[in-house]
Design an enzyme around this catalytic site. Structure first.
Site, mmCIF file in Angstrom:
data_model
loop_
_atom_site.group_PDB
_atom_site.id
_atom_site.type_symbol
_atom_site.label_atom_id
_atom_site.label_comp_id
_atom_site.label_asym_id
_atom_site.label_seq_id
_atom_site.Cartn_x
_atom_site.Cartn_y
_atom_site.Cartn_z
ATOM 1 N N HIS A 145 -0.004 0.459 -8.573
ATOM 2 C CA HIS A 145 0.386 -0.482 -7.510
ATOM 3 C C HIS A 145 0.757 -1.804 -8.161
ATOM 4 C CE1 HIS A 145 0.216 -2.869 -3.815
ATOM 5 N NE2 HIS A 145 0.139 -1.737 -3.136
ATOM 6 N N CYS A 193 2.199 1.070 3.459
ATOM 7 C CA CYS A 193 2.512 0.984 2.036
ATOM 8 C C CYS A 193 1.954 2.229 1.387
ATOM 9 C CB CYS A 193 1.966 -0.305 1.431
ATOM 10 S SG CYS A 193 0.177 -0.494 1.601
#
Length: 651
Positions: free
Chosen positions: A573, A29
């Protein structure tokens, strides 16, 4: 991380988690390398954490998560170099090939062919042995045994566009399976049959000039390049509920007709024009025509222009029993084969020799030059040029002797008996001269390379790659480094700042600010990824907290990295572990490299759907290079609107 050896980091992680055999899958990620292990007890977590470049390790959701930080794409790419876990054979960077246009083209084509070199070399050698067996009457071409063996040797070459679609899609960040569907349509039997149709071919009334796309290279490479841009556009504009199936649908619907209508005619007309010109040259200067055909035949093949000559050759065979156009082709082929042989002897690279040796056999005895050209002569350039020079001289000699074939066959040494029109002695002399010239020039002037070039050549056939935007592949744009080339503008807008030089970071979403330590993620909460805040969002619009450049834009929409002109690096995020959603409920509005102003929309998120899927929607904003800055001060808890100042940074 700037001084870290990323390959050493990847190797250290792999060794300490039990080796490649203990890893079922690898993905990443925005900040973490995510591994699924067969046996978690084999992982030495303390040793992994001591590996240079690793921040910490956490295990959650059945994954072994190695926290790297902003440079996780580099470690992931390095992992692809030392294992088959990522489906990537080479690091694809935003820099791309350098040099003049020709060098860039050569490097691009060579990189796309790298993953299929060994299969090409293997089946090319099988083709050579099969050709030899036929020539010496060891096997009957009408037998079922021959049919099976020939299919085994020929299938990869026939369906080459499909194989190249996979590697080109990785190079151009396109969906690999969609690219395969496009390539499959080009070689679909009914489409191939249209190439031989006598009547007009149209698409909704638009004339379509057909050509054979089997064994072709350039059409699918160009097509996948365009496909990548089309897909990224569609992913931006289509709503989340439709994107997953509409992007491939519309891409195939647009790209297949587009290639047939544009690339086909361009290639066909170019080929016909060149063929007509060369045929005319043969009537008044055979030696010149022979030099052109012998020297440039492999170039024509490279661009798919050779198809313009094939109908002329076949027509000559049917009307007069021979074709002078084919006379120089043996010289063209064996010259490249001789250059490959010189590479096999001369190169210091063991892997280059392993490619060039078998490839020279398949080129010389079966006329199959693709493995050697794309894996040896073309990347090294001088051997390819030497093959052109040898082919030109040898082709001219053969043409002076009036050489031509009387049977349609692949040009090779074993097929020489078919070149029995005109002076056979001149044909043999021309072929021998072509081989000597190509071999000698290559042997003397080629770059012998060093052993470390082996790292740029694949060890074997890579594992099947996953779709570019799937969780097990790097997200689009993730290969961009945190040191980005920004677009310089005189009117670049700075963020709100005080006289003391403090930069205010805006809230990326509307909601309630919570201290970073209270975020339900141990890595972010610990501050190892920098100081910042968490925001429990009430609205799904995610905005840029600063003015700067997007250095990372996850295709899944869950994470964005930005860098200001002052060097402040900010990570936004959206949610906890939302990378697992694979882009569902997220609509990305920006791409890596984009210039954004504070407040610009980065993504739209369906918060309700994300929550219903079981994910925490807390949006985290951290300054990832906190250690390099003077001071980073998060503001206290408050209800904020996107755009309100929530973090003060002193560069």
């Amino acid at each position: 991380m700037a001084s870290v050896d990323y390959k050493a980091t990847a190797q250290g992680i792999l060794d300490h988690v039990g080796g490649e055999d203990n890893v079922l899958s690898a993905t990443h990620c925005a900040t973490r390398l995510r591994l699924t292990l067969r046996d978690a007890s084999k992982a030495d977590t303390q040793a992994v954490e001591r590996t240079p470049g690793v921040i910490t390790v956490m295990q959650a959701g059945g994954q072994y998560q190695v926290v790297i930080g902003n440079n996780v794409p580099k470690v992931y790419a390095a992992l692809g170099e030392i294992s088959r876990l990522t489906g990537d054979d080479r690091v694809v960077t935003d820099d791309g090939p350098k040099g003049n246009i020709l060098n860039q083209f050569i490097q691009l084509i060579s990189s796309i062919f790298l993953p299929v070199l060994w299969p090409l070399a293997g089946v090319g050698l099988l083709k050579a042995f099969l050709t030899m067996a036929v020539q010496f009457s060891w096997i009957d071409v009408k037998s079922t045994t021959y049919i099976i063996l020939n299919a085994s040797a020929d299938a990869l070459f026939y369906f080459l566009p499909i194989f190249l679609a996979v590697t080109a899609a990785k190079r151009f960040r396109a969906n690999q399976f969609t690219a395969m569907a496009i390539a499959g349509a080009l070689v679909y039997p009914a489409i191939v049959a249209l190439g031989a149709a006598t009547g007009p071919v149209t698409f909704f009334g638009i004339p379509v000039t057909m050509m054979s796309y089997t064994s072709s290279v350039i059409p699918i490479v160009v097509g996948v390049w365009v496909q990548g841009y089309l897909e990224r556009f569609l992913e931006r504009v289509l709503p989340d509920a439709l994107r997953n199936f509409m992007v491939p649908l519309l891409t195939v619907l647009v790209m297949v007709p587009l290639i047939l209508i544009t690339v086909g005619p361009i290639t066909t007309y170019a080929a016909k024009g060149i063929s007509t010109g060369v045929t005319a040259i043969f009537t008044f200067a055979p030696w010149l025509g022979g030099a052109i055909m012998g020297g440039l035949w492999q170039v024509f093949v490279l661009f798919g222009l050779h198809w313009g000559f094939v109908p002329v050759m076949i027509n000559d065979l049917s009307t007069q029993g021979y074709s002078l156009l084919a006379g120089p082709l043996v010289a063209a082929v064996v010259a490249q084969g001789a250059a490959m042989a010189a590479i096999a002897i001369r190169s210091r690279s063991a892997k280059r020799r392993e490619i060039a040796g078998p490839a020279s056999i398949s080129a010389l005895f079966a006329g199959i030059t693709e493995p050697g050209i794309y894996g040896a002569t073309l990347p090294l350039k001088i051997p390819f040029y030497a093959g052109i020079a040898g082919g030109a001289v040898g082709g001219a000699i053969a043409a002076i002797g009036g050489s031509g074939n009387t049977t349609f066959a692949f040009a090779s040494l074993l097929a020489l008996p078919a070149w029995n029109h005109g002076s056979f002695a001149m044909q043999v002399i021309g072929d021998a001269v072509a081989m000597v010239i190509a071999f000698v020039i290559t042997f003397i002037f080629m770059d012998r390379e060093s052993k470390d070039v082996d790292a740029a050549i694949p060890d074997a056939v890579p594992a099947a790659a996953t779709v570019g935007d799937a969780p097990s592949a790097p997200v689009a744009g993730s290969v961009a480094t945190t040191t980005t080339t920004t677009t310089t503008t005189a009117a670049a807008t700075a963020d709100a700042a005080t006289e003391g030089g403090i930069v205010d970071l805006a809230a990326p979403v509307t909601g309630t600010v919570v201290p970073l330590a209270q975020v339900n993620d141990k890595v972010f909460a610990s501050g190892v990824l920098g100081d910042g805040v968490g925001i429990v969002p009430t609205h799904g619009t995610v905005r840029a907290p600063v003015t700067g450049t997007v250095v990372t834009a996850a295709a899944t929409g869950h994470a964005f990295g930005l860098k200001t002109d002052d060097g402040v690096e900010v990570l936004v995020h959206v949610g906890i572990d939302t990378v697992q959603l694979d882009g569902r409920h997220f609509t990305v509005k920006v791409s890596t490299g984009d210039r954004v102003q504070r407040g610009d929309v980065l993504a739209e998120v369906d918060l309700v759907a994300v929550g219903e899927a079981g994910y925490d929607t807390t949006t985290i904003m951290t300054v990832t290079n906190t250690a390099a800055l003077t001071k980073v001060t998060p503001l206290p808890e408050a209800t904020v609107t996107a755009g309100d100042a929530v973090v003060a940074v002193q560069p």
